[in-house]
Design a protein around this motif. Structure first.
Motif, PDB file in Angstrom:
ATOM      1  N   ALA A 111       0.829  -1.204   0.000  1.00 32.94           N
ATOM      2  CA  ALA A 111       0.000   0.000   0.000  1.00 32.94           C
ATOM      3  C   ALA A 111       0.863   1.253   0.000  1.00 32.94           C
ATOM      4  CB  ALA A 111      -0.908   0.012   1.225  1.00 32.94           C
ATOM      5  N   PRO A 112       0.453   2.304  -0.726  1.00 28.52           N
ATOM      6  CA  PRO A 112       1.169   3.586  -0.681  1.00 28.52           C
ATOM      7  C   PRO A 112       1.118   4.173   0.731  1.00 28.52           C
ATOM      8  CG  PRO A 112      -0.384   3.506  -2.517  1.00 28.52           C
ATOM      9  CD  PRO A 112      -0.684   2.325  -1.653  1.00 28.52           C
ATOM     10  N   PRO A 113       2.098   5.028   1.104  1.00 25.81           N
ATOM     11  CA  PRO A 113       2.158   5.566   2.469  1.00 25.81           C
ATOM     12  C   PRO A 113       0.924   6.369   2.862  1.00 25.81           C
ATOM     13  CG  PRO A 113       3.710   6.693   1.000  1.00 25.81           C
ATOM     14  CD  PRO A 113       3.226   5.485   0.276  1.00 25.81           C
ATOM     15  N   ALA A 116      -1.737   4.467   4.988  1.00 24.65           N
ATOM     16  CA  ALA A 116      -1.461   4.304   6.418  1.00 24.65           C
ATOM     17  C   ALA A 116      -1.801   5.580   7.187  1.00 24.65           C
ATOM     18  CB  ALA A 116       0.003   3.932   6.626  1.00 24.65           C
ATOM     19  N   GLU A 117      -1.517   6.726   6.587  1.00 16.40           N
ATOM     20  CA  GLU A 117      -1.832   7.993   7.252  1.00 16.40           C
ATOM     21  C   GLU A 117      -3.341   8.173   7.395  1.00 16.40           C
ATOM     22  OE1 GLU A 117      -0.845  12.776   6.779  1.00 16.40           O
ATOM     23  OE2 GLU A 117       0.062  11.315   5.422  1.00 16.40           O
ATOM     24  N   VAL A 118      -4.085   7.833   6.350  1.00 19.93           N
ATOM     25  CA  VAL A 118      -5.545   7.919   6.424  1.00 19.93           C
ATOM     26  C   VAL A 118      -6.082   6.948   7.475  1.00 19.93           C
ATOM     27  CG1 VAL A 118      -7.678   7.371   5.172  1.00 19.93           C
ATOM     28  CG2 VAL A 118      -5.930   8.798   4.107  1.00 19.93           C
ATOM     29  N   ARG A 119      -5.507   5.772   7.529  1.00 20.76           N
ATOM     30  CA  ARG A 119      -5.944   4.771   8.512  1.00 20.76           C
ATOM     31  C   ARG A 119      -5.805   5.316   9.936  1.00 20.76           C
ATOM     32  NH1 ARG A 119      -3.155   0.888   6.634  1.00 20.76           N
ATOM     33  NH2 ARG A 119      -4.870  -0.097   5.475  1.00 20.76           N
ATOM     34  N   ALA A 120      -4.740   6.085  10.159  1.00 19.87           N
ATOM     35  CA  ALA A 120      -4.501   6.631  11.492  1.00 19.87           C
ATOM     36  C   ALA A 120      -5.392   7.826  11.794  1.00 19.87           C
ATOM     37  CB  ALA A 120      -3.032   7.027  11.620  1.00 19.87           C
ATOM     38  N   LYS A 138     -10.031  -1.531   3.666  1.00 22.18           N
ATOM     39  CA  LYS A 138      -9.870  -2.457   2.544  1.00 22.18           C
ATOM     40  C   LYS A 138      -8.410  -2.801   2.269  1.00 22.18           C
ATOM     41  CE  LYS A 138     -14.044  -0.981   0.091  1.00 22.18           C
ATOM     42  NZ  LYS A 138     -14.593  -0.591  -1.235  1.00 22.18           N
ATOM     43  N   GLY A 139      -7.526  -2.369   3.136  1.00 22.88           N
ATOM     44  CA  GLY A 139      -6.117  -2.664   2.929  1.00 22.88           C
ATOM     45  C   GLY A 139      -5.416  -1.600   2.105  1.00 22.88           C
TER      46      GLY A 139
END
Length: 271
Positions: A111-113, A116-120, A138-139
């Protein structure tokens, strides 16, 4: 719908169906998952393919060159929720084509970085969202669902600018849908996935069935392919929530049961 009744409502669609019938081994038949093969439900985790889908695809798949499911869901999730694991001659492209499942083998890129930022950050910015708003991870993408809110459209409109701002800051894009806003990496869409698969398989005709705004790029791809000499058919799994596809479709059917009927009619016509 009998095989004889499988008739497109447009001249271009009729030409596409004729091309599929004439050279089925060179045809590519593609489907969206949610709302097309699976009824829309309040909880995305509870979605399952219509019970007629697997038997119908089992009849169709041996008769055509390629049968593919092209979905925004992770490929493994679509395989599980669709009951596709035992199906032969079926390809599943997940995350708008970034993931691939074929013959039991799953390919998933990193996954692009920004994901991960959006997930946080997404749970933080949704702290004051209306009750019933949920996040689906969705990963390779994250989706904000408002279907379970008391007023789904009001909640969606309220969150649209907030989600868009987060997407802009993290280098992602927003894909709107039926009471959902999905944040995903740019360059991921069903049209690109469909065109790439047509080229890979050397398909001489193509059909795609979808129901939501994310499927419009696949319709765009079929329009472009027609200009390049590849006949195509645009099928709409209709609903009251989205009308944009029906306005452009060659064949409009009544939700997943109607799509199953189309699959069965194609199988009967080609058998």
């Amino acid at each position: 719908m009998s095989a004889e009744a499988l008739e497109a409502q447009t001249t271009a669609g009729a030409e596409g169906l004729s091309a599929i019938r004439a050279r089925p081994r060179q045809a590519l038949i593609g489907f969206d998952f949610d709302g097309t093969l699976s009824p829309i439900v309040d909880d995305p985790a509870a979605a399952r393919a219509h019970p007629g889908v697997v038997p119908a695809l089992s009849r169709l798949a041996p008769l055509v060159g390629t049968v593919a499911v092209i979905t925004g869901r992770p490929a493994a999730t679509a395989v599980e929720h669709g009951g596709f694991a035992g199906l032969e001659n079926l390809l599943v492209l997940g995350q708008y084509g970034r993931e691939r499942w074929e013959n039991g083998v799953l390919q998933v890129p990193e996954a692009p970085p920004g994901v991960a930022e959006v997930r946080a950050k997404l749970p933080q910015i949704l702290q004051n969202a209306p009750e019933g708003v949920t996040i689906e991870d969705k990963g390779l993408a994250l989706a904000v669902h408002t279907r379970r809110a008391a007023e789904p459209q009001v909640a969606l409109d309220r969150l649209r600018s907030i989600v868009a701002a987060l997407a802009e800051r993290t280098g992602l894009v927003v894909e709107p849908g039926r009471f959902v806003l999905e944040l995903r990496p740019p360059g991921m869409d069903k049209g690109g996935a469909l065109r790439a698969l047509v080229a890979e398989r050397g398909a001489s005709s193509v059909l795609f069935a979808g129901d939501d705004l994310g499927d419009l790029t696949a319709y765009d791809a079929i329009d472009a392919l027609r200009k390049e000499g590849v006949p195509g058919v645009k099928v709409c799994s209709s609903s009251d929530e989205v009308t944009a596809l029906a306005e452009r479709a060659d064949l409009v059917v009544d939700g997943p049961p109607g799509v199953v009927t189309v699959i069965e009619a194609l199988a009967s016509a080609l058998a």
